[in-house]
Design an enzyme around this catalytic site. Sequence first.
Site, short mmCIF file in Angstrom:
data_model
loop_
_atom_site.label_atom_id
_atom_site.label_comp_id
_atom_site.label_asym_id
_atom_site.label_seq_id
_atom_site.Cartn_x
_atom_site.Cartn_y
_atom_site.Cartn_z
N SER A 572 38.31 7.74 66.65
CA SER A 572 38.96 8.30 65.58
C SER A 572 39.39 7.24 64.56
O SER A 572 38.86 6.40 64.24
CB SER A 572 39.83 9.59 65.83
OG SER A 572 40.01 10.51 64.61
N ASP A 657 31.58 17.82 64.89
CA ASP A 657 33.00 17.30 64.75
C ASP A 657 33.36 17.66 63.46
O ASP A 657 32.77 17.36 62.45
CB ASP A 657 32.74 15.45 64.69
CG ASP A 657 34.19 15.05 65.01
OD1 ASP A 657 35.22 15.61 64.24
OD2 ASP A 657 34.08 13.69 65.35
N HIS A 692 35.10 16.89 67.56
CA HIS A 692 35.98 15.66 67.67
C HIS A 692 36.51 15.34 69.10
O HIS A 692 36.54 14.36 69.54
CB HIS A 692 37.03 15.77 66.81
CG HIS A 692 37.67 14.59 66.22
ND1 HIS A 692 36.89 13.63 65.78
CD2 HIS A 692 38.93 14.12 66.50
CE1 HIS A 692 37.68 12.42 65.50
NE2 HIS A 692 39.08 12.88 65.80
#
Length: 720
Positions: A572, A657, A692
């Site tokens: 991330s 995501d 995600h």
Amino acid sequence: MKRNIYSLLALISILTSCKQEQKEVTYKSIEIPLAKKVTKELTIHNDTRTDDYFWMRLSDEQKNAETPDAQTQDVLDYLGAENEYLNKAMNHTKELQTKLYDEIVGRIKKDDQSVPVKSNGYFYYTRYEVGDDYALYCRKKVDENSKEEIIFNGPEMAKGFAYYGIGNRTISEDNKLMAFAVDTVSRRRYSIQFKNLETGELLSDNLSNTSGSATWANDNKTVFYTTKDPATLRANKIYKHVLGTDQSDDVLVFHETDETFNIGVRKSKSKAFLAIYSSQTLSTEFRVLDANNPNGEWKIIQPREKNLEYSVDHYGDYFYIRTNLDAKNFRLVKTPINATSKENWVDVIPHRDGVYLQGFDLFSNHLVVQERENGLRGIRIINWSGGEHQMTFNDPAYLAYTTSNLDFNTDTLRYGYTSLTTPSSTYDYNMNTKEQLLLKQEEVLGANFSSDNYVSKRLYATARDGAKVPISLVYKKGMIKNSSTPMLLYSYGSYGSSSEPTFKSDRLSLLDRGFIYAIAHIRGGQEMGRDWYEDGKLLKKKNTFTDFIDCAEYLVNDGFTSSDHLYALGGSAGGLLMGAIVNMKPELWNGVVAAVPFVDVISTMLDETIPLTTFEFDEWGNPKDKTYYDYMKSYSPYDNVEAKDYPNILITTGYWDSQVQYWEPAKWIAKLRALKTDDNLLIMDCNMETGHGGASGRFERYKNTALYYAFMLDLENISE
């Protein structure tokens, strides 16, 4: 159903000819996919960036359409081609991946159970049965010999879903009703449902497009919940719902119109107040309501101000507030419940330059504070009637934290402890006698695991500007320190989120094969206090990247490893870190794993229609301001890809995501393929079913871990 259609389309695209230009070079005789180029010029501040892969961006409408349009199909074809290439390039490691996965999962207790948490006359816990990916959510009355109630059957509920995310579960004050949230798309948009715990009946109430939690008023029939902007997924509205009514009749009680703020609703530990909070990076605002009067008037604690952060809990006649008002490292204050603005705040724990106030817990006889000093978290116990003591821990690097302390009227503190060599442990601690009871330690199955077989250390690297950056590392006892030792260096380094030195049993698969695992506690996190965070954001963001590089070079120069055997991992915002370091110092790494990486910084931060943009301006800056635009452009991984040699790179993403849209890593790998001058391995795994956080099952997620490890072990010529 739509997601299953797209999964099929992606599979078909793998098996059919893809609409890609062909690249002349190959990797190990495997044809490398090359994305088509459609030049788009992006101009702002009299500066033009050229983006050849802007076409990969899809709207939610395009992704959710029953029939894909031409652009959507091109995207699916490209992602399918990358997945096909991944499978071919890593095919020779399939046996190793399977072995790693079986090894990792083999260490996990299959019929595990959490430590019961006491709340309102019940013990609540989760447990897994052998073979199940999802948990049973259970409770028992505190009375002896009480019968278990299975209040939520995860395995049954998840049947038929490729992804099944379970959000918050909250119980009404009379213990009769449960609100629970479910996400079957992996976009973090939950539906809230309600269950009668006495009859097992699901109520007809269904609240859609929520953030995933419902907060009960004390009347056992009213809940408050947050909904999301359908486009940006920003939590922006709070509604009041009365059981038995339709969602269309729900009353809007708060609308956050400032697009830089996110919102939520919760209940005080005392259960006397409901609280709505609005927050962004540099400002918060709370408003409270008597939990016994859900139709009453919400009152603001302290109106929002730029650079004023605070959080609130309640005890007796006071609100207790953790705040940065005149306190960079935060302080604890209290204020009467009828006089709550900042001029009424009185110190309980004053500000200290060298100690960061992490959080606090209120009890009838004690105040418990979590503090961070010298990069490590500690727990201090303060008796309301006088006297205090500090809990002590022996590992050189560890994480200690309070957890699940729901009851006021107890002298027992529940806390968790872990280190790089100590599995996650849960204790009950008597705050008067200092006696403690180990309730559970994570059980590591397999080949006679013992913490004594591993060594952890705490080191400090000197950054180029003189800052001392902590490094926590762990390795198997007997490891010989030399330049051929493989090492994996991890960090995150954003949002003030600290990279804690915790135990993970899957990591043993690397340690037992001779790897050193290290964590760089770089700026952008908050390990060393608030200044540590402030020095790694906005116009100081590059400190995050140079700290990581400086830590790596320190470890190399100190003889722990060499660039031929050094690997980096981040996800991330940590994926942004990975993208930056391969641009800035590509020769330092043999391999890099960038998981769901945030790499297209400028384009994302200029687009206020997608999630995470508007309320992150105080983290990254707003590129509509030329100062921030120029600075972002100087480090944005996508914008700084050049024609040069890069290390071996593995990238992961999820088609659904919501945090880092799939097109960022997809565009990044396409640009890397087009420009890089080396023949090192460059691969991407795009999971067409997840978002995600990856897979929802407790075992499925470790297939990604096995891929990461196989990628690195293969580069080390380790096949067993």
